[in-house]
Motif scaffolding. Structure first.
Motif, PDB file in Angstrom:
ATOM      1  N   PHE A 132      -1.234  10.713   6.054  1.00 42.41           N
ATOM      2  CA  PHE A 132      -2.136   9.608   5.767  1.00 42.41           C
ATOM      3  C   PHE A 132      -2.861   9.081   7.003  1.00 42.41           C
ATOM      4  CE2 PHE A 132       1.381   9.215   2.602  1.00 42.41           C
ATOM      5  CZ  PHE A 132       0.645   9.579   1.475  1.00 42.41           C
ATOM      6  N   GLY A 133      -2.574   9.632   8.169  1.00 44.11           N
ATOM      7  CA  GLY A 133      -3.229   9.157   9.378  1.00 44.11           C
ATOM      8  C   GLY A 133      -2.807   7.764   9.787  1.00 44.11           C
ATOM      9  N   LEU A 134      -1.643   7.354   9.337  1.00 44.51           N
ATOM     10  CA  LEU A 134      -1.151   6.021   9.654  1.00 44.51           C
ATOM     11  C   LEU A 134      -0.270   6.099  10.891  1.00 44.51           C
ATOM     12  CD1 LEU A 134      -1.072   3.052   8.582  1.00 44.51           C
ATOM     13  CD2 LEU A 134       1.096   3.657   7.487  1.00 44.51           C
ATOM     14  N   GLY A 135      -0.788   5.622  12.027  1.00 43.62           N
ATOM     15  CA  GLY A 135      -0.046   5.717  13.273  1.00 43.62           C
ATOM     16  C   GLY A 135      -0.094   7.124  13.831  1.00 43.62           C
ATOM     17  N   VAL A 186       4.422  12.200  -0.877  1.00 51.32           N
ATOM     18  CA  VAL A 186       4.800  13.231   0.085  1.00 51.32           C
ATOM     19  C   VAL A 186       6.288  13.082   0.404  1.00 51.32           C
ATOM     20  CG1 VAL A 186       2.495  13.426   1.102  1.00 51.32           C
ATOM     21  CG2 VAL A 186       4.128  11.773   2.044  1.00 51.32           C
ATOM     22  N   LEU A 187       6.849  14.178   0.886  1.00 51.44           N
ATOM     23  CA  LEU A 187       8.282  14.227   1.176  1.00 51.44           C
ATOM     24  C   LEU A 187       8.532  14.045   2.669  1.00 51.44           C
ATOM     25  CD1 LEU A 187      11.197  14.898   0.125  1.00 51.44           C
ATOM     26  CD2 LEU A 187      10.694  17.277   0.748  1.00 51.44           C
ATOM     27  N   ALA A 188       9.442  13.163   3.006  1.00 51.34           N
ATOM     28  CA  ALA A 188       9.918  13.024   4.379  1.00 51.34           C
ATOM     29  C   ALA A 188      11.280  13.710   4.474  1.00 51.34           C
ATOM     30  CB  ALA A 188      10.037  11.559   4.771  1.00 51.34           C
ATOM     31  N   ASP A 224       0.830  -1.208   0.000  1.00 56.84           N
ATOM     32  CA  ASP A 224       0.000   0.000   0.000  1.00 56.84           C
ATOM     33  C   ASP A 224       0.862   1.254   0.000  1.00 56.84           C
ATOM     34  OD1 ASP A 224      -2.556  -1.435   0.347  1.00 56.84           O
ATOM     35  OD2 ASP A 224      -1.704  -1.960   2.304  1.00 56.84           O
ATOM     36  N   TYR A 225       2.023   1.156   0.634  1.00 61.85           N
ATOM     37  CA  TYR A 225       2.934   2.294   0.757  1.00 61.85           C
ATOM     38  C   TYR A 225       4.333   1.896   0.302  1.00 61.85           C
ATOM     39  CZ  TYR A 225      -0.459   4.614   3.862  1.00 61.85           C
ATOM     40  OH  TYR A 225      -1.577   5.202   4.396  1.00 61.85           O
ATOM     41  N   LEU A 226       5.000   2.830  -0.342  1.00 57.95           N
ATOM     42  CA  LEU A 226       6.437   2.736  -0.576  1.00 57.95           C
ATOM     43  C   LEU A 226       7.106   3.826   0.248  1.00 57.95           C
ATOM     44  CD1 LEU A 226       6.682   2.318  -4.471  1.00 57.95           C
ATOM     45  CD2 LEU A 226       6.817   0.524  -2.727  1.00 57.95           C
ATOM     46  N   LEU A 227       8.004   3.433   1.119  1.00 52.29           N
ATOM     47  CA  LEU A 227       8.828   4.383   1.869  1.00 52.29           C
ATOM     48  C   LEU A 227      10.215   4.332   1.253  1.00 52.29           C
ATOM     49  CD1 LEU A 227       6.375   4.228   3.724  1.00 52.29           C
ATOM     50  CD2 LEU A 227       7.924   4.131   5.682  1.00 52.29           C
ATOM     51  N   VAL A 228      10.597   5.397   0.575  1.00 55.05           N
ATOM     52  CA  VAL A 228      11.772   5.358  -0.289  1.00 55.05           C
ATOM     53  C   VAL A 228      12.887   6.227   0.293  1.00 55.05           C
ATOM     54  CG1 VAL A 228      12.623   5.694  -2.637  1.00 55.05           C
ATOM     55  CG2 VAL A 228      10.210   5.087  -2.250  1.00 55.05           C
ATOM     56  N   GLU A 262      19.200   6.091  13.763  1.00 56.05           N
ATOM     57  CA  GLU A 262      18.089   5.219  13.377  1.00 56.05           C
ATOM     58  C   GLU A 262      16.763   5.793  13.867  1.00 56.05           C
ATOM     59  OE1 GLU A 262      20.670   1.036  13.530  1.00 56.05           O
ATOM     60  OE2 GLU A 262      19.461   1.661  15.254  1.00 56.05           O
ATOM     61  N   TYR A 263      16.764   6.317  15.069  1.00 50.98           N
ATOM     62  CA  TYR A 263      15.544   6.963  15.589  1.00 50.98           C
ATOM     63  C   TYR A 263      15.186   8.193  14.763  1.00 50.98           C
ATOM     64  CZ  TYR A 263      14.970   4.375  20.015  1.00 50.98           C
ATOM     65  OH  TYR A 263      14.720   3.413  20.972  1.00 50.98           O
ATOM     66  N   VAL A 264      16.180   8.978  14.389  1.00 49.79           N
ATOM     67  CA  VAL A 264      15.920  10.211  13.643  1.00 49.79           C
ATOM     68  C   VAL A 264      15.227   9.909  12.314  1.00 49.79           C
ATOM     69  CG1 VAL A 264      17.017  12.162  12.451  1.00 49.79           C
ATOM     70  CG2 VAL A 264      17.820  11.471  14.721  1.00 49.79           C
ATOM     71  N   ILE A 265      15.729   8.907  11.590  1.00 47.07           N
ATOM     72  CA  ILE A 265      15.136   8.580  10.296  1.00 47.07           C
ATOM     73  C   ILE A 265      13.758   7.961  10.478  1.00 47.07           C
ATOM     74  CG2 ILE A 265      15.421   7.229   8.181  1.00 47.07           C
ATOM     75  CD1 ILE A 265      18.455   7.480   8.591  1.00 47.07           C
ATOM     76  N   ALA A 266      13.615   7.074  11.457  1.00 49.70           N
ATOM     77  CA  ALA A 266      12.300   6.478  11.721  1.00 49.70           C
ATOM     78  C   ALA A 266      11.269   7.561  12.046  1.00 49.70           C
ATOM     79  CB  ALA A 266      12.401   5.489  12.873  1.00 49.70           C
ATOM     80  N   LYS A 267      11.662   8.529  12.829  1.00 51.56           N
ATOM     81  CA  LYS A 267      10.743   9.619  13.183  1.00 51.56           C
ATOM     82  C   LYS A 267      10.351  10.441  11.956  1.00 51.56           C
ATOM     83  CE  LYS A 267      10.618  13.907  15.938  1.00 51.56           C
ATOM     84  NZ  LYS A 267       9.196  13.788  16.316  1.00 51.56           N
ATOM     85  N   ALA A 268      11.318  10.690  11.058  1.00 50.29           N
ATOM     86  CA  ALA A 268      11.019  11.475   9.856  1.00 50.29           C
ATOM     87  C   ALA A 268       9.943  10.794   9.019  1.00 50.29           C
ATOM     88  CB  ALA A 268      12.291  11.684   9.040  1.00 50.29           C
ATOM     89  N   PHE A 269      10.063   9.486   8.832  1.00 49.82           N
ATOM     90  CA  PHE A 269       9.051   8.766   8.056  1.00 49.82           C
ATOM     91  C   PHE A 269       7.752   8.611   8.835  1.00 49.82           C
ATOM     92  CE2 PHE A 269      12.646   7.375   5.385  1.00 49.82           C
ATOM     93  CZ  PHE A 269      12.076   7.533   4.114  1.00 49.82           C
ATOM     94  N   ALA A 270       7.850   8.313  10.118  1.00 47.32           N
ATOM     95  CA  ALA A 270       6.636   8.101  10.912  1.00 47.32           C
ATOM     96  C   ALA A 270       5.788   9.364  10.987  1.00 47.32           C
ATOM     97  CB  ALA A 270       7.012   7.636  12.317  1.00 47.32           C
ATOM     98  N   ASP A 271       6.418  10.495  11.219  1.00 51.02           N
ATOM     99  CA  ASP A 271       5.653  11.737  11.312  1.00 51.02           C
ATOM    100  C   ASP A 271       5.016  12.099   9.971  1.00 51.02           C
ATOM    101  OD1 ASP A 271       6.208  12.002  13.979  1.00 51.02           O
ATOM    102  OD2 ASP A 271       7.833  13.452  13.720  1.00 51.02           O
ATOM    103  N   ARG A 272       5.672  11.738   8.867  1.00 50.05           N
ATOM    104  CA  ARG A 272       5.096  12.049   7.564  1.00 50.05           C
ATOM    105  C   ARG A 272       3.905  11.158   7.259  1.00 50.05           C
ATOM    106  NH1 ARG A 272       3.965  15.965   5.776  1.00 50.05           N
ATOM    107  NH2 ARG A 272       6.084  16.800   5.726  1.00 50.05           N
ATOM    108  N   VAL A 273       4.006   9.824   7.503  1.00 45.34           N
ATOM    109  CA  VAL A 273       2.854   8.960   7.204  1.00 45.34           C
ATOM    110  C   VAL A 273       1.717   9.233   8.172  1.00 45.34           C
ATOM    111  CG1 VAL A 273       4.258   7.157   6.140  1.00 45.34           C
ATOM    112  CG2 VAL A 273       3.740   7.024   8.583  1.00 45.34           C
ATOM    113  N   SER A 274       2.031   9.670   9.366  1.00 51.98           N
ATOM    114  CA  SER A 274       0.976  10.023  10.316  1.00 51.98           C
ATOM    115  C   SER A 274       0.295  11.320   9.900  1.00 51.98           C
ATOM    116  CB  SER A 274       1.568  10.169  11.718  1.00 51.98           C
ATOM    117  OG  SER A 274       0.597  10.638  12.628  1.00 51.98           O
TER     118      SER A 274
END
Length: 461
Positions: free
Chosen positions: A251-254, A211-213, A127-131, A236-248
């Motif tokens: 897209f309301g995901l998480g 969308v851009l992360a 459903d999603y590509l995180l690139v 690792e936390y910094v990159i995870a947060k960048a993607f997580a905050d963008r999909v949230s």
């Protein structure tokens, strides 16, 4: 109605809604996510990876996520340089477990990923590509900034051809610590990131939003990496947060990721290899050592015991658990040690020492020496060629006794003869003279003790 039938009808209903109305949050069902990236996303042996931190976050947010892709492991150094970039069998930090399927590979580029993304989207139906791609395209000089944008556009088109309602989160390229060999890289990354930020809204559609992360903004190459580029535990936390905050946010995901923990696990400090061997392979020495978990490379140290040389570190780190040392002086005894590294952040103590003797040069055959009646007081030494010899050294000693002079009595008369098989010495006024010829390779030559001794009388015609 049975529970099984109820769950089946519910799943069909959700799938129908998602297909008809792409804006319906995918979190209403199991969400399939494919992470596409390079070494920053794949990770090295012993990493948690930002993929793990992102998966942790979604799980804590109540999102039923299914990570998809053809690969599952980190990159681990191989034994013999069989394929130093391609490895997917590496382990993660001991004690962790997560859905680690992905499409990320060490050294990968956007211009490579664009040609296979369609097949992977068709096969795994995310459903999603995180690139997270682009650093290698720019850093290795494969693409300039506009060229990388063009490759990303093709990537998007191929992904959409496989699944028209695919959602894409594209990360920008983080800066790394300066490289003397590529001083223009920081400006090139900044140029690409600016072009990407402008292009993403233009490529986004209602059916397939992009969308851009922002990875580059919060990522500090001085504190968030173990080598100036690859993320350490904090990175690792910094990159995870960048993607997580963008999909949230988009897209309301998480939920929102929140603050990065202030108390973090320690970085890896690989131990020194516990064993090391050196064996002769033709005129080289193959040095092998036991694997150090989490090592991203090894410092290679050696010394020439025969000459009493000091320990010297190799110019480059070794990206495998072995190295074949070449251009070695024939007949010399060499010693080796290695030290495991974790980027530039850690170097282990030295391994044990391995020792071996380089293949010695054979004795030079068919050595003769003759006087020339037409040239008084000259002697010509001749010999047959020795395979793999780089040079020949001619030694001489006085003495007309029946006993051959000891090797210590011989002094070097000529070298730098390359492939020649004869040499003439002039102005020889001794009653007789003894000669030895030895072959050399990379500065190490044959034994004077076993070399044939020939005698000539320059006054005789």
């Amino acid at each position: 109605m049975s529970q099984r039938l109820s769950r089946l009808l519910g799943a069909v209903l959700v799938a129908t809604l998602v297909a008809l109305f792409p804006s319906v949050p995918a979190s209403a069902a199991t969400t399939k996510i494919m992470i596409v990236g390079d070494s920053i996303s794949q990770g090295a042996e012993g990493d948690y990876t930002w993929r793990y931190r992102f998966a942790q976050h979604l799980a804590s947010s109540g999102v039923a996520a299914d990570f998809v892709g053809p690969w599952t492991g980190t990159r681990v150094l191989d034994a013999d340089h069989a394929n130093p970039m391609v490895s997917h069998s590496g382990a993660y930090r001991p004690g962790i477990s997560f859905d680690s399927a992905n499409l990320a590979q060490w050294g990968w580029r956007m211009d490579q990923a664009k040609d296979v993304i369609g097949a992977n989207v068709s096969g795994h139906t995310p459903d999603y590509l995180l690139v997270e791609l682009g650093f290698n395209d720019l850093g290795w000089g494969v693409s300039d900034a506009p060229g990388l944008i063009s490759h990303f556009e093709t990537f998007v088109a191929n992904a959409r051809a496989a699944k028209p309602n695919i959602r894409i989160v594209i990360g920008n390229v983080p800066h790394r610590t300066p490289l003397d060999v590529n001083p223009g890289l920081p400006a090139l990354i900044s140029q690409y990131n600016a072009l990407l930020a402008a292009r993403v809204p233009q490529l986004s559609t209602s059916a397939s939003p992009i969308v851009l992360a922002d990875i580059d903004g919060p990522f500090n190459e001085n504190t968030d990496t173990y080598d100036g580029l690859h993320p350490n535990v904090r990175g690792e936390y910094v990159i995870a947060k960048a993607f997580a905050d963008r999909v949230s946010g988009s897209f309301g995901l998480g939920g929102a990721y929140g603050a990065i923990p202030t108390s973090l696990p320690a970085g890896l400090t690989p131990a020194a290899p516990t064993s090391i061997t050196a064996v002769r392979v033709a005129d080289k020495l193959k040095v092998s050592w036991s694997h150090s978990f989490g090592a991203t490379g090894y410092q290679f140290w050696k010394r020439d015991v025969t000459t009493g040389g000091a320990w010297e570190k190799g110019l480059y780190e070794i990206g495998a658990d072995s190295w074949t040392d070449d251009w070695l002086p024939a007949g010399h005894r060499m010693e080796y040690q290695v030290r495991a590294t974790r980027g530039s952040s850690w170097t282990s103590p030295a391994s044990p020492t391995a020792s071996a003797v380089v293949r010695p040069m054979p004795d030079v055959p068919n050595v003769t020496v003759v006087a020339n009646p037409d040239r008084p007081y000259t002697l010509t030494v001749r010999w047959s060629a020795v395979a793999d010899a780089h040079d020949y050294h001619v030694y001489a000693a006085p003495g007309c006794d029946s006993t051959v002079p000891a090797p210590s009595a011989f002094t070097e008369q000529q070298w730098g003869l390359a492939g020649k098989t004869s040499w003439t010495q002039e102005l020889v006024f001794e009653q007789c003279r003894n000669y030895k010829v030895v072959a050399s390779r990379w500065g190490g030559h044959g034994s004077l003790a076993t070399a044939t001794t020939v005698r000539a009388y320059p006054y005789r015609t």
